[in-house]
Motif scaffolding. Structure first.
Motif, PDB file in Angstrom:
ATOM      1  N   GLN A 115       0.821  -1.209   0.000  1.00  0.00           N
ATOM      2  CA  GLN A 115       0.000   0.000   0.000  1.00  0.00           C
ATOM      3  C   GLN A 115       0.861   1.267   0.000  1.00  0.00           C
ATOM      4  N   GLU A 116       1.918   1.272   0.811  1.00  0.00           N
ATOM      5  CA  GLU A 116       2.806   2.438   0.845  1.00  0.00           C
ATOM      6  C   GLU A 116       3.485   2.651  -0.503  1.00  0.00           C
ATOM      7  N   ALA A 117       3.939   1.558  -1.128  1.00  0.00           N
ATOM      8  CA  ALA A 117       4.582   1.670  -2.443  1.00  0.00           C
ATOM      9  C   ALA A 117       3.592   2.215  -3.474  1.00  0.00           C
ATOM     10  N   ALA A 118       2.378   1.715  -3.440  1.00  0.00           N
ATOM     11  CA  ALA A 118       1.348   2.197  -4.366  1.00  0.00           C
ATOM     12  C   ALA A 118       1.057   3.676  -4.120  1.00  0.00           C
ATOM     13  N   ASN A 119       1.025   4.082  -2.865  1.00  0.00           N
ATOM     14  CA  ASN A 119       0.791   5.492  -2.537  1.00  0.00           C
ATOM     15  C   ASN A 119       1.933   6.381  -3.019  1.00  0.00           C
ATOM     16  N   GLN A 120       3.162   5.886  -2.977  1.00  0.00           N
ATOM     17  CA  GLN A 120       4.296   6.648  -3.492  1.00  0.00           C
ATOM     18  C   GLN A 120       4.130   6.921  -4.990  1.00  0.00           C
ATOM     19  N   LEU A 121       3.336   6.082  -5.646  1.00  0.00           N
ATOM     20  CA  LEU A 121       3.063   6.244  -7.067  1.00  0.00           C
ATOM     21  C   LEU A 121       1.690   6.867  -7.323  1.00  0.00           C
ATOM     22  N   GLY A 122       1.077   7.430  -6.252  1.00  0.00           N
ATOM     23  CA  GLY A 122      -0.153   8.201  -6.410  1.00  0.00           C
ATOM     24  C   GLY A 122      -1.453   7.461  -6.212  1.00  0.00           C
ATOM     25  N   ALA A 123      -1.444   6.272  -5.637  1.00  0.00           N
ATOM     26  CA  ALA A 123      -2.670   5.477  -5.527  1.00  0.00           C
ATOM     27  C   ALA A 123      -3.676   6.027  -4.522  1.00  0.00           C
ATOM     28  N   GLY A 124      -3.240   6.676  -3.459  1.00  0.00           N
ATOM     29  CA  GLY A 124      -4.149   7.219  -2.455  1.00  0.00           C
ATOM     30  C   GLY A 124      -4.879   6.173  -1.639  1.00  0.00           C
ATOM     31  N   LEU A 125      -4.219   5.080  -1.327  1.00  0.00           N
ATOM     32  CA  LEU A 125      -4.822   4.008  -0.542  1.00  0.00           C
ATOM     33  C   LEU A 125      -4.717   4.287   0.956  1.00  0.00           C
ATOM     34  N   LYS A 126      -5.633   3.743   1.709  1.00  0.00           N
ATOM     35  CA  LYS A 126      -5.515   3.733   3.168  1.00  0.00           C
ATOM     36  C   LYS A 126      -4.503   2.635   3.507  1.00  0.00           C
ATOM     37  N   VAL A 127      -3.497   2.963   4.296  1.00  0.00           N
ATOM     38  CA  VAL A 127      -2.483   1.984   4.682  1.00  0.00           C
ATOM     39  C   VAL A 127      -2.972   1.300   5.954  1.00  0.00           C
ATOM     40  N   ASP A 128      -3.661   0.172   5.747  1.00  0.00           N
ATOM     41  CA  ASP A 128      -4.253  -0.551   6.869  1.00  0.00           C
ATOM     42  C   ASP A 128      -3.751  -1.990   6.989  1.00  0.00           C
ATOM     43  N   GLY A 129      -2.828  -2.378   6.110  1.00  0.00           N
ATOM     44  CA  GLY A 129      -2.290  -3.729   6.181  1.00  0.00           C
ATOM     45  C   GLY A 129      -3.227  -4.798   5.652  1.00  0.00           C
ATOM     46  N   GLN A 130      -4.270  -4.394   4.949  1.00  0.00           N
ATOM     47  CA  GLN A 130      -5.216  -5.344   4.361  1.00  0.00           C
ATOM     48  C   GLN A 130      -5.196  -5.170   2.847  1.00  0.00           C
ATOM     49  N   ALA A 131      -4.666  -6.149   2.144  1.00  0.00           N
ATOM     50  CA  ALA A 131      -4.566  -6.059   0.687  1.00  0.00           C
ATOM     51  C   ALA A 131      -5.869  -6.544   0.051  1.00  0.00           C
ATOM     52  N   GLY A 132      -6.907  -5.763   0.238  1.00  0.00           N
ATOM     53  CA  GLY A 132      -8.211  -6.106  -0.318  1.00  0.00           C
ATOM     54  C   GLY A 132      -8.300  -5.756  -1.801  1.00  0.00           C
ATOM     55  N   PRO A 133      -9.505  -5.863  -2.357  1.00  0.00           N
ATOM     56  CA  PRO A 133      -9.697  -5.634  -3.794  1.00  0.00           C
ATOM     57  C   PRO A 133      -9.237  -4.254  -4.258  1.00  0.00           C
ATOM     58  N   LYS A 134      -9.451  -3.218  -3.450  1.00  0.00           N
ATOM     59  CA  LYS A 134      -9.035  -1.868  -3.836  1.00  0.00           C
ATOM     60  C   LYS A 134      -7.508  -1.783  -3.938  1.00  0.00           C
ATOM     61  N   THR A 135      -6.813  -2.355  -2.959  1.00  0.00           N
ATOM     62  CA  THR A 135      -5.347  -2.357  -2.993  1.00  0.00           C
ATOM     63  C   THR A 135      -4.844  -3.138  -4.197  1.00  0.00           C
ATOM     64  N   ILE A 136      -5.377  -4.322  -4.400  1.00  0.00           N
ATOM     65  CA  ILE A 136      -4.901  -5.170  -5.502  1.00  0.00           C
ATOM     66  C   ILE A 136      -5.180  -4.502  -6.839  1.00  0.00           C
ATOM     67  N   ALA A 137      -6.348  -3.879  -7.008  1.00  0.00           N
ATOM     68  CA  ALA A 137      -6.658  -3.182  -8.264  1.00  0.00           C
ATOM     69  C   ALA A 137      -5.683  -2.033  -8.489  1.00  0.00           C
ATOM     70  N   ALA A 138      -5.378  -1.278  -7.437  1.00  0.00           N
ATOM     71  CA  ALA A 138      -4.426  -0.164  -7.561  1.00  0.00           C
ATOM     72  C   ALA A 138      -3.039  -0.685  -7.928  1.00  0.00           C
ATOM     73  N   VAL A 139      -2.600  -1.735  -7.261  1.00  0.00           N
ATOM     74  CA  VAL A 139      -1.278  -2.328  -7.536  1.00  0.00           C
ATOM     75  C   VAL A 139      -1.205  -2.792  -8.988  1.00  0.00           C
ATOM     76  N   ASN A 140      -2.246  -3.458  -9.452  1.00  0.00           N
ATOM     77  CA  ASN A 140      -2.252  -3.985 -10.822  1.00  0.00           C
ATOM     78  C   ASN A 140      -2.305  -2.887 -11.877  1.00  0.00           C
TER      79      ASN A 140
END
Length: 183
Positions: free
Chosen positions: A105-130
């Motif tokens: 999540q932190e890496a994705a946020n460094q690239l502008g994803a705007g995720l909540k860093v909660d330690g849960q790689a749910g669908p929103k995190t995975i979609a942003a990462v992909n």
């Protein structure tokens, strides 16, 4: 074509090796990287060092697939190299600590994803990462992992011996990260 998760687990098993019970390892007895505590949680009962010693590779793979790939949602990461890194982060730092998911999540946020860093790689995190450049994500997760390695050594300062024990592990952790970066 071989299942991508099987290939990831092949690498984890290769890196972890067989039975080890080193006094400097806070995880205690391990086999294929499966700790005494992880095996007990998996089996739902107390286990002995002998149970760890007798752990089969097939059961270790079941544990890894369930607890370190599927449960945290890493099977949804499309880039196999990134997925392998994140799974390995979970293996090394524990599935329960959520470090790997937070780093993702932190890496994705460094690239502008705007995720909540909660330690849960749910669908929103995975979609942003992909949706992000997997090479950029990979480098950032490696950097976060490298920072963690330093903190493990310096923050565990309850006794000088403990810090020294963790420092002994640093070469192995560095070699493991270098291996991941070169593959």
């Amino acid at each position: 074509m071989m299942d991508p998760i099987t290939l990831i687990l092949d690498d984890v098993i290769r890196r972890e090796g067989g039975y080890v019970d080193h006094p400097a390892d806070k995880g205690g007895p391990t086999k294929f990287g499966i700790t005494h505590t992880t095996l007990a949680k998996w089996r739902g009962r107390p286990v002995t060092a002998d149970d760890v010693y007798r752990l089969s590779e097939a059961e270790a793979r079941q544990i890894y697939r369930a607890r370190y790939v599927v449960d945290p949602g890493y099977d949804g990461i499309r880039d196999q190299r990134l997925a392998g890194l994140v799974v390995d982060c979970g293996v090394l730092y524990g599935a329960d600590g959520d470090d790997a998911s937070k780093w993702l999540q932190e890496a994705a946020n460094q690239l502008g994803a705007g995720l909540k860093v909660d330690g849960q790689a749910g669908p929103k995190t995975i979609a942003a990462v992909n949706a992000l450049d997997p090479r950029e994500m990979y480098v950032r997760v490696c950097a976060l992992r490298l920072r963690k390695m330093g903190r493990v050594i310096t923050d565990d300062a309850r006794t000088r011996k403990r810090v020294a024990d963790q420092a002994l592990n640093a070469a192995g952790w560095s070699n493991r990260l270098a291996d991941l970066m070169l593959t």
